[in-house]
Design a protein around this motif. Structure first.
Motif, short mmCIF file in Angstrom:
data_model
loop_
_atom_site.label_atom_id
_atom_site.label_comp_id
_atom_site.label_asym_id
_atom_site.label_seq_id
_atom_site.Cartn_x
_atom_site.Cartn_y
_atom_site.Cartn_z
N LYS A 64 15.21 -25.31 -16.08
CA LYS A 64 16.64 -25.16 -16.37
C LYS A 64 16.90 -25.71 -17.76
CE LYS A 64 19.38 -27.89 -14.13
NZ LYS A 64 20.08 -28.45 -12.94
N ARG A 65 17.31 -24.84 -18.66
CA ARG A 65 17.55 -25.26 -20.04
C ARG A 65 18.42 -24.23 -20.76
NH1 ARG A 65 14.12 -23.42 -24.41
NH2 ARG A 65 12.80 -21.66 -23.82
N MET A 66 18.73 -24.52 -22.01
CA MET A 66 19.45 -23.57 -22.86
C MET A 66 18.41 -22.88 -23.73
SD MET A 66 22.66 -26.05 -23.92
CE MET A 66 23.97 -24.87 -24.17
N ILE A 67 18.02 -21.68 -23.32
CA ILE A 67 17.01 -20.96 -24.11
C ILE A 67 17.56 -20.69 -25.51
CG2 ILE A 67 15.69 -18.81 -24.29
CD1 ILE A 67 15.70 -18.69 -21.22
N LEU A 68 18.80 -20.23 -25.57
CA LEU A 68 19.48 -20.00 -26.84
C LEU A 68 20.70 -20.93 -26.90
CD1 LEU A 68 19.49 -16.07 -26.84
CD2 LEU A 68 17.78 -17.60 -27.85
N PRO A 69 20.53 -22.12 -27.45
CA PRO A 69 21.64 -23.09 -27.43
C PRO A 69 22.92 -22.56 -28.07
CG PRO A 69 19.60 -24.15 -28.11
CD PRO A 69 19.31 -22.68 -28.07
N HIS A 70 22.79 -21.66 -29.05
CA HIS A 70 23.99 -21.18 -29.74
C HIS A 70 24.88 -20.32 -28.85
CE1 HIS A 70 21.33 -17.68 -30.29
NE2 HIS A 70 22.43 -16.97 -30.42
N THR A 71 24.37 -19.88 -27.69
CA THR A 71 25.19 -19.10 -26.77
C THR A 71 25.94 -19.98 -25.78
OG1 THR A 71 23.34 -18.80 -25.23
CG2 THR A 71 23.64 -17.12 -26.94
N ARG A 72 25.70 -21.29 -25.84
CA ARG A 72 26.52 -22.30 -25.15
C ARG A 72 26.46 -22.25 -23.63
NH1 ARG A 72 32.06 -22.20 -28.87
NH2 ARG A 72 31.05 -21.44 -30.76
N SER A 73 25.38 -21.73 -23.07
CA SER A 73 25.25 -21.71 -21.61
C SER A 73 23.79 -21.87 -21.23
CB SER A 73 25.81 -20.41 -21.02
OG SER A 73 25.23 -19.27 -21.63
N ILE A 74 23.56 -22.24 -19.99
CA ILE A 74 22.20 -22.56 -19.55
C ILE A 74 21.52 -21.34 -18.93
CG2 ILE A 74 22.83 -24.95 -19.09
CD1 ILE A 74 22.57 -24.10 -16.04
N ASP A 75 20.19 -21.47 -18.75
CA ASP A 75 19.39 -20.43 -18.13
C ASP A 75 18.38 -21.08 -17.19
OD1 ASP A 75 20.12 -18.25 -20.37
OD2 ASP A 75 19.51 -20.10 -21.36
N LEU A 76 17.94 -20.32 -16.22
CA LEU A 76 16.82 -20.72 -15.37
C LEU A 76 15.64 -19.88 -15.83
CD1 LEU A 76 18.69 -20.82 -11.93
CD2 LEU A 76 18.12 -22.75 -13.41
N GLU A 77 14.71 -20.53 -16.54
CA GLU A 77 13.60 -19.80 -17.14
C GLU A 77 12.41 -19.77 -16.19
OE1 GLU A 77 11.02 -19.64 -21.30
OE2 GLU A 77 12.52 -21.21 -20.97
N VAL A 78 11.85 -18.57 -16.02
CA VAL A 78 10.70 -18.33 -15.14
C VAL A 78 9.70 -17.46 -15.90
CG1 VAL A 78 9.90 -17.15 -13.05
CG2 VAL A 78 11.98 -18.57 -12.99
N HIS A 79 8.40 -17.81 -15.81
CA HIS A 79 7.36 -16.99 -16.42
C HIS A 79 6.46 -16.43 -15.31
CE1 HIS A 79 7.51 -19.05 -20.66
NE2 HIS A 79 8.69 -18.65 -20.22
#
Length: 715
Positions: free
Chosen positions: A518-533
C-alpha cells in the motif's frame, strides 16, 4: 473634541494652502487590501458584459428598502456648476459660524453636481474647508445629519481611503447604542457604497441585531444578509437566529431577494443546516423562471459552498443555462461551471452552452475567470469537439495576461491542472509555471498551499512529455511534498474501512503481507494504490519492502506458490449467487451491477473465525477444495496472453471520485489512471459501485470478487 480630531489628522492648524494634502490618508494606515473601489467609480470603468449586472436590484422589490438603502440608479436632481460655486462661496463667507445643519445641507447640495464636476469640487480649497468644519462639529451632528453627510459622500465619490472617512466611522461607531436598527443598516450600506470596510462598526451592528430580532422583517433581513456578504463575515452567535428568521420569512421572499440571501450566505461563508439550504433552494426552484441571471448564479454559488446536490434545481439548470448563456457575462458563466465541477455534475447541455459562449468573451476574462473555467471543465472531463475554440480561446487569454500571474500564481496552476486533466499541455505556460522564479514566488504564498499543485504539474509533465527539456522541480521539493502527502494519507484514506478490507483480502488471496504494497505509486496524483506484482505464470511476486516475512535464500518466487493462509480449509459457508458462480467458473461476467444504490453504506467489518463460520453461514454452501483451488489458482485463459511480470495498481476509489450518480471518473482520477499505464502499470479498479456493496458480503465472496478482478486484468 476639536483638538483631539486635529491630533488624529496630524494637524494643529488648517492652513488653506495644504489642507487637502493633510487630509489625505497615509497608506500605512489603510493597507490597500482592506479597501475596495467605490460603487460609482466602478461604474465609470470600461464596461464588460458582467458590468450590466445590477447586484442591488433587490432593493426595487419593496418600497420599505428606501429606509435602509440608497438607490444608486436614482441620482438627485442635478444642479449647475454656478450653483456649486455659490455654495462654496457660502462656506468661505460663514467660516467658523457654520452650523451642523449648514454643513449637512451644503454637502447634500454639492452632491447633486454632475459626476464629471466632482473632482473639481473635491480639489477646491473651500470644499476642503468644509471638510475641516465638519470635523470640528462632528460630535454636534444629529444621527440623521451624519447619515445625510455620509450619503452625500457617496454621490461625491469620496476616495475610500480619505482620512475624514475614518473620523466619521469612529463617530458613528461611538453612537451605535443611540441609533435604531434602520439607521445602522443604512449606515452599513452607505459605507459599502463608498467602498470603505468598517469591521468595527459592523461588529456593533451585529450585536444590535441580536438585541432586536423581533424588529427584523423581510427587508431588514435581506439587507442584513447583503451587508454580511459584503463584509465577508457572519458572527457565530448570529447563525442560528438568522436561520430561524430565514425559515420564517422564506415564503414571502421575491426571486431577487432569494438570490441576495444566497449571495450573502455564500460570501460570508455561513453554514446553515442542510434542511434550511434545501428549503431555500426549493423556494428558488419554484421561481427560477422569474429570476435574473445574477440571482440564479447566486443560488448556484450557495449550493457550491454547501456541497449540496439539489436534483430539481440542477435539472432546471439544464434548461435555464442554455436559454440564458448567450447574454451572460464571463463571471456568471465561470460560477455556473465551477458549481457543476464542485457538485460533480456533468451535464452536456450546461457545458456546451458555456463552451459555445466563452470564446466570444475570452478577451474580457480576468485570469481568475479563465483559469477557473479551465479547472472546472478539466475536472468534468469536457472534450472540446463541437466547440473546438473553447480551450484555445482561454489559453490565448492566459498568454495575453501572463504578467498578472506574478501577482496571482495560484490561478496559473489552477488553469494548467485543468488542462492537464484533459491531456492539454501548453508548453510555454508550463515552462513559466515550473521556472525557478515562479516556483519561488508560489512557495512564498502564506495563504495558499501551492506545493501540491506544483508537484502534480511536474509529475504529469514527467510522464506525458518524455521529451520535455524545460525546467522541472528540484528533487528535494518533490520528496518533501511526497512525504507530506503520504503522511496525510496514512492518517486519512489509509484508515478507511474499504481500503483496509481490500488490502487485507488481497493479502489473504495472494499469500501474505509481502505480496501487497500500500503506497502512493504516483505521489503527484495525491491518492494511494495497492500494488501487486505477478510473474509470467500469474503467481504473485513479493513487492512490499515493509513486510518482514522470511524468504529462503535460493527460493525462486516465480515458481513457488504463495503460502496458503488456511482460509480455504475452513468449514465456511457462503451463499452461492449467480455472480459468484460466474466468477468461480470464470464464465462471462454478469452484466447486472452488484448494486443499484448510489449511497450504500458499508456495515462494520470483522474477520470470521473458524468456529464462528458455521453459525454465520450455516445456510450457505460449504467451500469445497475445488472452489478453494478455483479461487487460489490464476485463470488459465487470463494467462495465455501474459508475457513476463505484470505490475498491478489496484484502486479503491470513493464516491467522490466519480461524477454524481455515474461510473465516470473525475478529471484528476482519469489523469491518474492514464499516467499509471504510462508508468507500466495495469490498473485494476475496485469501483465504488461494486466494492462498497461487497463489504457487506462474506469473506469468501470478497475473495472471489478480487480473484476475478486481479486475473481478468491480465487479458
Amino acid at each position: 473634541m476639536a483638538s483631539s480630531l486635529r491630533h488624529l489628522l496630524g494637524v494643529n492648524d488648517f492652513p488653506s494652502g495644504n489642507t487637502y494634502s493633510i487630509l489625505k490618508v497615509q497608506p500605512e494606515y489603510f493597507p490597500p487590501e482592506l479597501e475596495t473601489p467605490s460603487v460609482l467609480s466602478h461604474h465609470r470603468k470600461p464596461t464588460t458584459p458582467d458590468d450590466a449586472v445590477d447586484i442591488r436590484a433587490f432593493i426595487k422589490c419593496r418600497s420599505a428598502y428606501a429606509a435602509v438603502t440608497l438607490d444608486l440608479t436614482l441620482r438627485p436632481y442635478p444642479i449647475q456648476w454656478e450653483e456649486a460655486v455659490l455654495l462654496l462661496k457660502k462656506v468661505a463667507d460663514l467660516k467658523g459660524s457654520l452650523k451642523t445643519s449648514d454643513v449637512s445641507q451644503i454637502f447634500t447640495e454639492l452632491s447633486r453636481l454632475h459626476p464629471d464636476k466632482m473632482s473639481l469640487v473635491r480639489s477646491d480649497q473651500r470644499f476642503i474647508m468644509l471638510l475641516r468644519y465638519s470635523v470640528e462639529l462632528l460630535r454636534l451632528f444629529t444621527e440623521r445629519e451624519l447619515l445625510e453627510v455620509l450619503q452625500a459622500f457617496v454621490w461625491l465619490d469620496m476616495p475610500s481611503k480619505h482620512a475624514v472617512l475614518s473620523l466619521y466611522e469612529a463617530e458613528l461607531t461611538r453612537r451605535v447604542h443611540r441609533m435604531n436598527l434602520d439607521h445602522l443598516l443604512l449606515a452599513a450600506y452607505l459605507w459599502r457604497c463608498i467602498g470603505k470596510r468598517v469591521p468595527q462598526f459592523l461588529t456593533h451592528l451585529y450585536k444590535s441585531v441580536l438585541l432586536n430580532l423581533g424588529q427584523i422583517g423581510v427587508p431588514e433581513l435581506v439587507q442584513l444578509l447583503f451587508i454580511m456578504g459584503e463584509g465577508r463575515k457572519c458572527p457565530t452567535d448570529l447563525i442560528r437566529p438568522l436561520e430561524q428568521l430565514l425559515m420564517l420569512h422564506l415564503p414571502q421572499l421575491y426571486p431577487e431577494e432569494v438570490g441576495i440571501v444566497c449571495l450573502g450566505l455564500f460570501k460570508s461563508q455561513t453554514s446553515i443546516s442542510e434542511t434550511a439550504v434545501t428549503c431555500i433552494v426549493d423556494k428558488a426552484h419554484s421561481v427560477v423562471e422569474e429570476m435574473s441571471d445574477f440571482a440564479m448564479v447566486n443560488v448556484l454559488k450557495f449550493l457550491r459552498f454547501s456541497y449540496l446536490y439539489h436534483r430539481l434545481w440542477m435539472e432546471a439548470m439544464a434548461q435555464e443555462v442554455p436559454r440564458r448563456a448567450h447574454r451572460m457575462g464571463i463571471q456568471g458563466l465561470m460560477h455556473v461551471a465551477l458549481t457543476c465541477s464542485a457538485l460533480h455534475c456533468h451535464n452536456d447541455n450546461i457545458l456546451m452552452a458555456i463552451a459555445e459562449r466563452v470564446p466570444s468573451l475570452a478577451s474580457h476574462c480576468r485570469i481568475k475567470d479563465s483559469c477557473k473555467l479551465l479547472w472546472a471543465f478539466g475536472t468534468l472531463g469536457f472534450q472540446s469537439v463541437q466547440s473546438s475554440s473553447f480551450y484555445p480561446s482561454l489559453i490565448a487569454a492566459l498568454r495575453q495576461r501572463k504578467a498578472e500571474f506574478q501577482r496571482y500564481p495560484e490561478h496559473l496552476l489552477t488553469g494548467l491542472l485543468g488542462l492537464v486533466f484533459v491531456s492539454q499541455f501548453p508548453k510555454d505556460l508550463i515552462e513559466l509555471a515550473l521556472s525557478p522564479d515562479f516556483v519561488n514566488l508560489a512557495l512564498k504564498s502564506k495563504q495558499l498551499e501551492l506545493k501540491k499543485d506544483l508537484l502534480t504539474l511536474d509529475g504529469a509533465v514527467a510522464l506525458e512529455l518524455p521529451q520535455w527539456t524545460g525546467p522541472r522541480l528540484c528533487s528535494e521539493l518533490k520528496e518533501d511534498v511526497a512525504k507530506m502527502l503520504w503522511k496525510f494519507a496514512q492518517s486519512d484514506v489509509c484508515l478507511k474501512p474499504e481500503v483496509q478490507e481490500a488490502e487485507s483480502a488481497l493479502q489473504d488471496l495472494l499469500g501474505g503481507e509481502r505480496y501487497v504494497h500500500k503506497r502512493m505509486i504516483l505521489p503527484h496524483t495525491r491518492s494511494i494504490d495497492l500494488e501487486v506484482h505477478l510473474d509470467s505464470t500469474g503467481l504473485p511476486i513479493p513487492v512490499n519492502p515493509e513486510s518482514h516475512a522470511p524468504t529462503a535464500p535460493h527460493e525462486d518466487s516465480s515458481t513457488k506458490s504463495p503460502p496458503n493462509q488456511g482460509w480455504g480449509k475452513k468449514n465456511l459457508g457462503v451463499t452461492l449467487t449467480d455472480d459468484l458462480l460466474a466468477q468461480l467458473m470464470n464464465s462471462k461476467k454478469s452484466t447486472e451491477p452488484l448494486t443499484s444504490s448510489y449511497k450504500v453504506k458499508p456495515t462494520s467489518l470483522h474477520r470470521v473465525d473458524q468456529d464462528e463460520g458455521d453459525s454465520l453461514f450455516n445456510t450457505g454452501l460449504d467451500l469445497t477444495s475445488d472452489i478453494t483451488e478455483a479461487l487460489i489458482k490464476p485463470s488459465r485463459s487470463a494467462l495465455q496472453d501474459s508475457k513476463g511480470p505484470v505490475k498491478l495498481a489496484i484502486q479503491v476509489p470513493s464516491r467522490n471520485h466519480y461524477f454524481y450518480q455515474s461510473q465516470h471518473l473525475l478529471g484528476l482520477h482519469v489523469m491518474k489512471r492514464r499516467q499509471l499505464k504510462l508508468a507500466g502499470y495495469r490498473v485494476v479498479d475496485l469501483s465504488y459501485q461494486e466494492w462498497f456493496p461487497m463489504l457487506r458480503k462474506s469473506r469468501a465472496q470478497k475473495l472471489a470478487y478480487l480473484h476475478c478482478k486481479v486475473y481478468n486484468s491480465l487479458t
